[in-house]
Design an enzyme around this catalytic site. Structure first.
Site, PDB file in Angstrom:
ATOM      1  N   SER A 240       0.738  -1.205  -0.103  1.00 16.81           N
ATOM      2  CA  SER A 240       0.041   0.169   0.024  1.00 16.81           C
ATOM      3  C   SER A 240       0.744   1.187  -0.079  1.00 16.81           C
ATOM      4  O   SER A 240       2.137   1.276   0.202  1.00 16.81           O
ATOM      5  CB  SER A 240      -1.048   0.015   1.250  1.00 16.81           C
ATOM      6  N   LYS A 241       0.269   2.212  -0.114  1.00 13.26           N
ATOM      7  CA  LYS A 241       1.100   3.496  -0.245  1.00 13.26           C
ATOM      8  C   LYS A 241       1.946   3.819   1.261  1.00 13.26           C
ATOM      9  O   LYS A 241       2.960   4.570   1.181  1.00 13.26           O
ATOM     10  CB  LYS A 241       0.122   4.766  -0.420  1.00 13.26           C
TER      11      LYS A 241
END
Length: 468
Positions: A240-241
């Site tokens: 994920s970011k």
RNA sequence: GACCCCAUCGUCUAGAGGCCUAGGACACCACUCUUUCACAGUGGAGACACGGGUUCGACUCCCGUUGGGGUCGCCA
């Protein structure tokens, strides 16, 4: 067969590490088989596609050296061709107009969820008389998917994968505004571009079923699919970011060399026996889809760093200086002088064996670049107690008398001095290191003295001895 | 939840039924080298998820369980 592969990113963000590896595998397979590697920008989502993202993807690929053999294909530019194929499907009865509104669809999904059924389109308009069409509503075009039997794909990585056709609903091919969706565009473009092997992330596996059905309806051959394992973050969770899902530019900024990133990416999901460190030429000779693993992998910075350290070791000093200079000058707040640059040239061999990344190389190199008087780290300051200063003052004289100033002369002078005064070498060497580098960690201290030059070295000793 | 996929040291992996007392790499520990820190070298600890089959023989084949992941958009 002439192999044609493609990397097909959607320009809604940067090129992340998973995408980079997908591109790499496609590139390697094309190179290995003497085929072609193409790039297709899947920009049919007009709301989310941006020129910045396209730029970032192109930059990332070019930094890694994964150039495509032909100019990129922009999917949206081919929308008329896509619409034409959809019309063909409508004409042959393999597609139909659906007048359900997005709200109705959302409601349908909610209801299905509440009743714990799977959330599929229920086929309301599949066989309904087009005469029932409500006025003033632009329909979407749906694919009339087979409702019985099963769809099978022979995946080059995952093996035979089968799904019952009752699991697949009638996907949308053309939006209400007439633009094509991904599922249709991919099929048409892969066909038109002559793609023989679609190597992509495992997250597309279920899409392969629907795409296969469309290929069948069109009477076309689907490419060989190869769904490669996903890359997870260090903690095993999806990238994920927050962790791991960085653009490749971030890896460049973190000081990783492209060849290290490439080498590391190769070993994530693919292997050639026990080979760990190899060139792209070797990887090209070795790469085959059958050697790609099935399971997801985790991204490991330690291993990347270790690889990077090895590639830094093998890099030319000129290249490393060019890479480190921006960081050095930023820390210095000014350009480096020719003198300093020469010190870097002379000292780089032993500097680079200590660095895992370029920023580390910058840190390690700074003491060659700083102006006198040096700031001392806590440990260095502690090393320079009064006794140590006295010893430094003693050694300064003999050093100052040296006519030839090089590693050997400094070393023999210091060693002779230590012996004469019955001191352990470290008693002088460590304070000398603190004086010369401002730190307790550095390359060999006699080399440092030589690289620094007589004037600078003597000056730094005087600074250390002088009362502060 | 439904469907699909996956499963060897902490991590990446080798392993195509006997070659496995399961090999390598990263990380970790110790030692050697060394004025320091690295590098390098040597050694160490560390895994076939579990349960059933099949077989003379299973890490390797089959089934189940458990665990993990992916997909279910007028996103790609």
């Amino acid at each position: 067969m002439n192999v044609v592969t493609r990397f097909a990113p959607s320009p809604t963000g940067f090129l992340h590490i998973g995408g980079a590896r997908t591109a790499l595998f496609n590139w390697l397979y094309a190179r290995h088989t003497g085929g072609k590697y193409l790039l297709r920008i899947e920009d049919t989502d007009r709301k989310r596609s941006t020129p910045e993202a396209i730029e970032a993807i192109l930059d990332g690929l070019s930094w890694l050296g994964l150039e495509s053999d032909e100019a990129p294909v922009y999917q949206f530019a081919r929308r008329e061709r896509h619409a034409e194929i959809v019309q063909q499907l409508i004409d042959s009865g393999a597609a139909y107009r659906c007048y359900c509104s997005p709200d109705e669809l959302a409601e349908m999904r909610e209801k299905a969820k509440a009743e714990k059924r799977s959330m599929r389109y229920d086929g309301t308009w599949r066989d309904r008389d087009p005469a029932d069409a409500p006025a003033g509503i632009d329909p979407v075009i749906r694919f009339k998917a087979p409702q019985t039997g099963e769809t099978v794909i022979e995946d080059a990585v995952q093996g035979t994968v089968t799904v019952g056709n009752t699991e697949l609903d009638d996907l949308i091919m053309l939006r209400a505004d007439g633009t094509p969706t991904y599922m249709l565009s991919v099929v048409v473009d892969d066909h038109d571009m002559g793609v023989t092997h679609a190597i992509r992330g495992d997250d597309h596996l279920t899409n392969a079923f629907r795409q296969t059905q469309i290929f069948n309806a069109l009477g076309w051959d689907a490419p060989v699919y190869a769904h490669i394992p996903l890359i997870h973050g260090p903690d095993g969770a999806k990238l994920s970011k927050r962790h791991g899902a960085l653009g490749v530019d971030a890896y460049r900024d973190m000081g990783y060399l492209p060849e290290a990133v490439l080498n590391y990416l190769c070993r994530l999901g693919w292997s050639h026996g026990d080979d760990e460190i190899f060139s792209m030429e070797q990887a090209t000779a070795w790469f085959d889809i059958i050697d790609v693993n099935k399971g997801a992998t985790r991204f490991d910075y330690d291993k990347l760093s270790s690889l990077n350290a090895k590639y830094i070791d093998e890099s030319s000093n000129d290249r490393l200086i060019a890479l480190a200079l921006p960081g050095i000058e930023a820390a210095l707040g000014k350009p480096v002088s020719d003198t300093v640059r020469q010190r870097l040239v002379n000292g780089m061999d032993s500097l680079k064996s200590r660095a895992d990344t370029i920023p580390q190389l910058v840190d390690l190199s700074m003491f060659y670049c700083l102006d006198r008087p040096l700031a001392y780290t806590d440990k260095a300051a502690k090393m320079l107690d009064d006794d140590a200063k006295a010893r430094l003052a003693d050694i300064r004289g003999p050093l100052a008398e040296l006519d030839t100033w090089d590693q050997e002369s400094v070393e023999s002078t210091v060693k002779a001095h230590a012996e004469a005064y019955n001191l352990k070498l470290g008693m002088i060497a460590q304070p000398l290191r603190a004086a010369l580098t401002g730190s307790n960690v550095s390359p060999g201290i006699f080399e440092v003295a030589a690289v620094l030059g007589k004037n600078e070295a003597l000056g730094r000793i005087e600074d250390a001895v002088a009362p502060r």
